[in-house]
Scaffold this active site. Structure first.
Site, PDB file in Angstrom:
ATOM      1  N   SER A  30       0.070 -82.320  51.340  1.00 56.47           N
ATOM      2  CA  SER A  30      -0.097 -81.258  50.349  1.00 56.47           C
ATOM      3  C   SER A  30       0.755 -81.579  49.121  1.00 56.47           C
ATOM      4  O   SER A  30       1.739 -82.309  49.195  1.00 56.47           O
ATOM      5  CB  SER A  30       0.276 -79.900  50.928  1.00 56.47           C
ATOM      6  OG  SER A  30       1.662 -79.858  51.203  1.00 56.47           O
ATOM      7  N   HIS A  32       2.890 -79.815  47.111  1.00 56.93           N
ATOM      8  CA  HIS A  32       4.304 -79.426  47.085  1.00 56.93           C
ATOM      9  C   HIS A  32       5.127 -80.174  48.131  1.00 56.93           C
ATOM     10  O   HIS A  32       6.251 -80.605  47.849  1.00 56.93           O
ATOM     11  CB  HIS A  32       4.469 -77.924  47.277  1.00 56.93           C
ATOM     12  CG  HIS A  32       3.951 -77.096  46.145  1.00 56.93           C
ATOM     13  ND1 HIS A  32       4.027 -77.475  44.824  1.00 56.93           N
ATOM     14  CD2 HIS A  32       3.352 -75.879  46.140  1.00 56.93           C
ATOM     15  CE1 HIS A  32       3.502 -76.540  44.050  1.00 56.93           C
ATOM     16  NE2 HIS A  32       3.076 -75.552  44.836  1.00 56.93           N
ATOM     17  N   CYS A  33       4.595 -80.330  49.321  1.00 59.70           N
ATOM     18  CA  CYS A  33       5.341 -81.021  50.387  1.00 59.70           C
ATOM     19  C   CYS A  33       5.557 -82.483  50.020  1.00 59.70           C
ATOM     20  O   CYS A  33       6.643 -83.031  50.220  1.00 59.70           O
ATOM     21  CB  CYS A  33       4.603 -80.897  51.719  1.00 59.70           C
ATOM     22  SG  CYS A  33       4.435 -79.185  52.284  1.00 59.70           S
ATOM     23  N   THR A  34       4.536 -83.106  49.475  1.00 61.62           N
ATOM     24  CA  THR A  34       4.651 -84.502  49.057  1.00 61.62           C
ATOM     25  C   THR A  34       5.687 -84.639  47.945  1.00 61.62           C
ATOM     26  O   THR A  34       6.492 -85.577  47.953  1.00 61.62           O
ATOM     27  CB  THR A  34       3.278 -85.035  48.623  1.00 61.62           C
ATOM     28  OG1 THR A  34       2.391 -84.976  49.754  1.00 61.62           O
ATOM     29  CG2 THR A  34       3.365 -86.471  48.135  1.00 61.62           C
ATOM     30  N   LEU A  37       9.332 -84.138  49.557  1.00 59.93           N
ATOM     31  CA  LEU A  37       9.794 -85.297  50.323  1.00 59.93           C
ATOM     32  C   LEU A  37       9.910 -86.531  49.440  1.00 59.93           C
ATOM     33  O   LEU A  37      10.786 -87.375  49.660  1.00 59.93           O
ATOM     34  CB  LEU A  37       8.884 -85.557  51.518  1.00 59.93           C
ATOM     35  CG  LEU A  37       8.866 -84.471  52.590  1.00 59.93           C
ATOM     36  CD1 LEU A  37       8.157 -84.986  53.845  1.00 59.93           C
ATOM     37  CD2 LEU A  37      10.237 -83.944  52.920  1.00 59.93           C
TER      38      LEU A  37
END
Length: 142
Positions: A30, A32-34, A37
């Site tokens: 996704s 935001h998650c990418t 991280l």
């Protein structure tokens, strides 16, 4: 749990050799998650220099985390909380029952104790600057 390579890993193993920052994210690949991280991976040396082990956790299955990790070259473990679905996230008080995903929660654990937390709504990514607050917590008195 299992990491992105299918190897079993207990949370206690993360912080057995020093502090660890566990970053829960809702979904592999996704936006935001990418981004979250990716920022941590970019700044991983700062955490390494402080002796902090980074790890991410989501409710995605191992093959999805393996593909994500290989695609993005994350230099830290990606942990699968897929089955029993969300059990670790629930135990940490960070499972969104409606969406069936981990909430955005970051925990810094030192000597088996949570010494810093950062929580954000599922739709609002945490910043790298906010995660750097975990490093400040390591040197804070008390």
């Amino acid at each position: 749990m299992r990491d992105q390579h299918g190897e079993p890993l207990r949370l206690a193993e993360l912080w057995s050799e020093g502090p660890a920052l566990l970053v829960l994210v809702p979904a592999a690949f996704s936006t935001h998650c990418t981004a979250e991280l990716g920022a941590l991976a970019y700044d991983v040396d700062r955490f390494d220099d402080a002796g902090v082990q980074l790890a991410a956790l989501s409710c995605d299955p191992v093959p999805a985390l393996r593909a994500w990790g290989e695609d993005r070259l994350y230099p830290f473990p990606l942990l699968s909380d897929f089955w029993p679905h969300g059990a670790v996230s629930r135990a940490l008080g960070a499972f969104d029952e409606e969406l069936g995903v981990s909430e955005r929660l970051s925990l810094l654990v030192r000597d088996g104790r949570v010494v810093w937390t950062l929580r954000s709504p599922v739709h609002a990514p945490r910043s790298l600057a906010a995660h750097r607050g975990a490093l400040a917590a390591l040197t804070a008195p008390g």
